[in-house]
Write an enzyme that holds these catalytic residues in place. Structure first.
Site, PDB file in Angstrom:
ATOM      1  N   ASN A   9      -9.723  62.663 -75.221  1.00  0.00           N
ATOM      2  CA  ASN A   9      -8.561  63.112 -74.453  1.00  0.00           C
ATOM      3  C   ASN A   9      -7.359  63.120 -75.396  1.00  0.00           C
ATOM      4  OD1 ASN A   9      -6.509  63.613 -72.638  1.00  0.00           O
ATOM      5  ND2 ASN A   9      -6.607  61.600 -71.660  1.00  0.00           N
ATOM      6  N   LYS A  11      -4.417  64.142 -74.879  1.00  0.00           N
ATOM      7  CA  LYS A  11      -3.153  63.926 -74.173  1.00  0.00           C
ATOM      8  C   LYS A  11      -2.093  64.941 -74.660  1.00  0.00           C
ATOM      9  CE  LYS A  11      -4.438  59.175 -73.298  1.00  0.00           C
ATOM     10  NZ  LYS A  11      -4.005  57.768 -73.130  1.00  0.00           N
ATOM     11  N   HIS A  95      -6.355  60.578 -63.938  1.00  0.00           N
ATOM     12  CA  HIS A  95      -6.053  59.718 -65.080  1.00  0.00           C
ATOM     13  C   HIS A  95      -4.922  58.763 -64.735  1.00  0.00           C
ATOM     14  CE1 HIS A  95      -4.832  58.458 -69.096  1.00  0.00           C
ATOM     15  NE2 HIS A  95      -6.008  58.869 -69.524  1.00  0.00           N
ATOM     16  N   GLU A  97      -2.384  57.747 -66.235  1.00  0.00           N
ATOM     17  CA  GLU A  97      -1.026  58.202 -66.543  1.00  0.00           C
ATOM     18  C   GLU A  97      -0.493  59.141 -65.469  1.00  0.00           C
ATOM     19  OE1 GLU A  97      -2.057  57.714 -71.241  1.00  0.00           O
ATOM     20  OE2 GLU A  97      -2.001  59.715 -70.342  1.00  0.00           O
ATOM     21  N   GLU A 167     -10.894  53.039 -66.280  1.00  0.00           N
ATOM     22  CA  GLU A 167      -9.720  52.819 -67.121  1.00  0.00           C
ATOM     23  C   GLU A 167      -8.980  51.571 -66.661  1.00  0.00           C
ATOM     24  OE1 GLU A 167      -7.390  56.617 -68.422  1.00  0.00           O
ATOM     25  OE2 GLU A 167      -7.474  56.500 -66.245  1.00  0.00           O
ATOM     26  N   GLY A 173      -4.000  51.117 -74.758  1.00  0.00           N
ATOM     27  CA  GLY A 173      -2.950  51.035 -75.762  1.00  0.00           C
ATOM     28  C   GLY A 173      -2.256  49.691 -75.815  1.00  0.00           C
ATOM     29  N   SER A 214      -8.795  51.874 -74.422  1.00  0.00           N
ATOM     30  CA  SER A 214      -8.579  51.640 -75.860  1.00  0.00           C
ATOM     31  C   SER A 214      -9.891  51.469 -76.620  1.00  0.00           C
ATOM     32  CB  SER A 214      -7.680  50.418 -76.076  1.00  0.00           C
ATOM     33  OG  SER A 214      -6.385  50.662 -75.588  1.00  0.00           O
TER      34      SER A 214
END
Length: 258
Positions: A9, A11, A95, A97, A167, A173, A214
């Site tokens: 991904n 991003k 996702h 985010e 996730e 991160g 991550s």
């Protein structure tokens, strides 16, 4: 036997030149490897460019999102029809985010899932809890809700074109909070059990569940060797061809260059 499935991904990263270079390096590095599935999901502006590079290779093209309509007055949005027209096979939906930064609801994500599957795309549905939710012993309830609401109305016939990416939002991160292989395995088991309750045990056994918190070359083998961890949704490391290829090799059980 579930095949390992590794997705990059990208991003909101890369330029035209960087996307071309990265896609070319990944295609060359994968070669004829067919022991698992590999896909990359570039930003929308580079889908056509990357798609041309991927043609005829073992690497599939995916998108990072879509809008749940075939067409219409939805300024700035991208339809499943457009993605298919560009050669996309996969789409990432739900996702973390988009859930937490763009406030997408379970209902809206469910609309996307159903429309994408109906259009013929293969869906990677992302689920996962925040650190506060985990610390509050709510992780399982969050996964139950996101799966139950996100998959409402999905037919049993469409399940073969669905995978789930776990996730843990707290691990993405975040150097201070990395999920251990055991934590990943436990969460995947919860997801598979809940999926079996929503559908049936046979579908649950066939479901590919990726880990997406991550993943790096250094932890990929430990994560991907765990029972029930069927692949990886790779973020930052997918922007480096060597790192991404090392994760793919870990997935298929092949040691990297010494």
């Amino acid at each position: 036997m579930r095949q390992k499935f590794v997705v990059g991904n990208w991003k909101m990263h890369t330029t035209v030149a960087e996307a071309e270079q990265l896609a070319t390096a990944i295609v060359e590095g994968i070669g004829n490897e067919d022991r698992g599935r590999v896909a990359v999901c570039p930003p929308f502006p580079y889908l056509a460019l990357v798609g041309e590079i991927l043609k005829g290779s073992r690497v599939a093209l995916g998108a990072q999102n879509l809008y749940p309509e075939a067409e219409g007055a939805f300024t700035g949005e991208v339809s499943p029809t457009m993605l298919l027209d560009l050669g996309c096979q996969y789409v990432i939906l739900g996702h973390s985010e988009r859930r937490h930064k763009l406030c997408e609801s379970d209902l809206f994500i469910n609309q996307k899932v159903r429309v994408a599957l109906a259009a013929g795309l293969e869906v990677i549905l992302c689920v996962g809890e925040t650190l506060d939710q985990r610390n509050g012993d709510q992780a399982e309830a969050v996964l139950d809700r996101q799966l139950g609401h996100g998959l409402a109305g999905v037919s049993a016939q469409a399940l073969a074109r669905l995978s789930v990416a776990y996730e843990p939002v707290w691990a993405i991160g975040n150097i201070a909070h990395h999920a251990t292989p055991q934590q990943a395995q436990d969460a995947h088991a919860i997801i598979r059990r809940r999926f079996g309750q929503l559908f049936d045990e046979e579908s649950a056994r066939a479901l590919v569940i990726q880990y997406g918190g991550s993943v790096e070359p250094e932890n990929a083998a430990a994560l991907l060797s765990r029972p029930g961890v069927d692949g990886a949704l790779v973020g930052g490391a997918s922007l480096n061809a060597a790192a991404f290829l090392a994760i793919v090799r870990a997935g298929v059980g092949e040691p990297g260059p010494r």
